[in-house]
Design a protein around this motif. Structure first.
Motif, short mmCIF file in Angstrom:
data_model
loop_
_atom_site.label_atom_id
_atom_site.label_comp_id
_atom_site.label_asym_id
_atom_site.label_seq_id
_atom_site.Cartn_x
_atom_site.Cartn_y
_atom_site.Cartn_z
N LYS A 10 40.13 -37.27 2.08
CA LYS A 10 40.53 -35.85 2.13
C LYS A 10 41.89 -35.67 2.79
O LYS A 10 42.29 -36.45 3.65
N MET A 11 42.59 -34.61 2.35
CA MET A 11 43.88 -34.26 2.94
C MET A 11 43.84 -32.79 3.33
O MET A 11 43.55 -31.94 2.50
N ILE A 12 44.12 -32.51 4.61
CA ILE A 12 44.08 -31.14 5.12
C ILE A 12 45.46 -30.77 5.67
O ILE A 12 46.11 -31.57 6.35
N GLY A 13 45.91 -29.56 5.33
CA GLY A 13 47.20 -29.06 5.81
C GLY A 13 47.00 -28.06 6.94
O GLY A 13 46.14 -27.17 6.85
N LEU A 14 47.78 -28.22 8.01
CA LEU A 14 47.76 -27.29 9.15
C LEU A 14 49.15 -26.70 9.28
O LEU A 14 50.13 -27.43 9.42
N ALA A 65 38.71 -39.35 9.34
CA ALA A 65 38.79 -40.24 8.18
C ALA A 65 39.44 -39.52 7.01
O ALA A 65 38.79 -39.06 6.08
N GLY A 66 40.74 -39.36 7.08
CA GLY A 66 41.46 -38.67 6.02
C GLY A 66 42.92 -38.55 6.42
O GLY A 66 43.40 -39.29 7.28
N THR A 67 43.63 -37.61 5.79
CA THR A 67 45.05 -37.41 6.05
C THR A 67 45.29 -35.99 6.53
O THR A 67 44.75 -35.03 5.96
N PRO A 95 49.36 -33.36 -1.55
CA PRO A 95 48.35 -32.60 -2.29
C PRO A 95 47.12 -32.28 -1.43
O PRO A 95 46.07 -32.92 -1.53
N CYS A 96 47.26 -31.29 -0.57
CA CYS A 96 46.20 -30.92 0.36
C CYS A 96 44.97 -30.40 -0.39
O CYS A 96 45.10 -29.70 -1.40
N LEU A 332 38.70 -29.19 13.69
CA LEU A 332 38.74 -28.75 12.30
C LEU A 332 39.01 -29.94 11.37
O LEU A 332 38.34 -30.11 10.35
N VAL A 333 39.98 -30.77 11.74
CA VAL A 333 40.31 -31.94 10.94
C VAL A 333 39.13 -32.91 10.87
O VAL A 333 38.75 -33.39 9.80
N LYS A 334 38.53 -33.16 12.04
CA LYS A 334 37.40 -34.11 12.10
C LYS A 334 36.26 -33.63 11.20
O LYS A 334 35.73 -34.38 10.38
N ARG A 335 35.89 -32.35 11.35
CA ARG A 335 34.77 -31.79 10.57
C ARG A 335 35.11 -31.70 9.08
O ARG A 335 34.27 -31.93 8.22
N PHE A 336 36.37 -31.38 8.77
CA PHE A 336 36.78 -31.27 7.37
C PHE A 336 36.67 -32.63 6.67
O PHE A 336 36.18 -32.71 5.55
#
Length: 343
Positions: A10-14, A65-67, A95-96, A332-336
């Motif tokens: 997964k990739m999450i944008g903040l 475990a992601g970006t 590509p979030c 938020l990142v960890k849970r996402f």
């Protein structure tokens, strides 16, 4: 489990905004602006500091475990920096799967989170109308066409769009904020310029208002033997949270500060925000984080609405928000990244 629909991690944008405002700061403390006519009156410096704190902590522990994509965005205050970043290929390069933003918010308790599964901020739009009449001596109005009188009728008529043509539950605002006409007290001018703003929470309501204002200009002005040129500019679209991501963020916030400090249906605001453009591209949520109120805080009296109210010369970001916001970003990142993709 921590994969997106494509099977990749997964990739999450903040996102944090960075820009200041063209205002002169009236605070006298050590961290006041050093630049006359420029001040951080909206707390974007605090948003950037909060995201940097989270970035430093996440870089050190890597407990996800992601970006993570840390988006530091310029030109939120009217410049449309989010749209420029998107146009420059932000989401092609990164590509979030979802994108989130925090903004400090007056009126909520320090550390209280406010979210909505729908509209958070309104669309921002502006208009200019030139009413063309016929100049005359003010003592002989029958020889001219008074554009000021026509303008006053247009202003009244526009409010019927709010009260009668948009749904009562669709909040809308039409404000004529400038009227410029004439140079002498005894001369009826030949034209009048009107300017103002329109705010809505939905594109449908905005379409109704714009079309209605055009119709009123086209049909009401000729009833007075005048003509009205109508120009309407759509600036920022409404900032509308995606329900799943908003409630996910609310759950994370509750883990940090407790459920009693999370408003899951906070009152939206008629202000506007260019994070709207990112939410049109990607799922995500815009999150309010309470800045407190002005009681008990330093403040010289007599100028502005105090240190918590945005866009006033006494504004001060509450630094107590930085560890709370940074902790929220980390969790938020960890849970996402832990989420399994819904089939």
């Amino acid at each position: 489990g921590s994969v997106s629909a494509s099977g990749k991690p997964k990739m999450i944008g903040l996102r944090a905004d960075m820009d200041a405002l063209p205002m002169t700061e009236l605070n006298t403390f050590a961290h006041a602006s050093q630049h006359p006519g420029k001040m951080h009156a909206c707390g974007h410096d605090g948003h950037t500091a909060t995201l940097l704190a989270a970035a430093k902590a996440m870089s050190a522990d890597r407990a996800f475990a992601g970006t993570v994509v840390f988006i530091f965005q310029p030109a939120e205050e009217g410049g449309g920096g989010a749209k420029s970043m998107i146009d420059d290929g932000l989401f092609e390069r990164f590509p979030c799967d979802a994108v989130f933003a925090i903004h400090n918010w007056p009126g909520l308790r320090v550390g209280e989170f406010g979210l909505n599964p729908g509209a958070m901020m309104a669309s921002s739009n502006e208009f200019e109308i030139i009413v063309k009449g016929k100049g005359a001596h003010a003592a002989m109005p029958h020889l001219g066409v008074d554009p000021v009188l026509v303008a006053s009728h247009l202003i009244q008529a526009f409010q019927s769009l709010v009260s009668r043509e948009t749904k009562p539950i669709d909040a809308t605002v039409i404000s004529v904020t400038q009227i410029n006409a004439g140079e002498a007290t005894n001369v009826i001018p030949d034209h009048c310029v009107m300017k103002g703003t329109v705010r809505t929470f939905s594109t449908g309501a905005l379409d109704t208002i714009e079309a209605g204002m055009q119709r009123i200009c086209d049909q009401l002005a000729p009833a007075f033997n005048a003509h009205a040129d109508f120009e309407f500019v759509r600036n920022y679209p409404p900032t509308i949270n995606h329900p799943n991501e908003a409630m996910f963020a609310a759950d994370v916030a509750a883990e940090i500060v407790g459920e009693s400090m999370v408003q899951r249906h906070v009152e939206p605001t008629m202000g506007a925000e260019d994070f709207a453009y990112m939410l049109l591209e990607k799922p995500g949520a815009y999150v309010f984080l309470g800045n407190g109120d002005s009681s008990g805080l330093h403040r010289a009296s007599g100028h502005g609405l105090g240190p918590c109210t945005l866009h006033n010369p006494s504004y001060d970001f509450n630094d107590d928000l930085i560890p709370i916001g940074a902790a929220f970003w980390q969790l938020l990142v960890k849970r996402f990244c832990e989420q399994t993709t819904k089939k």
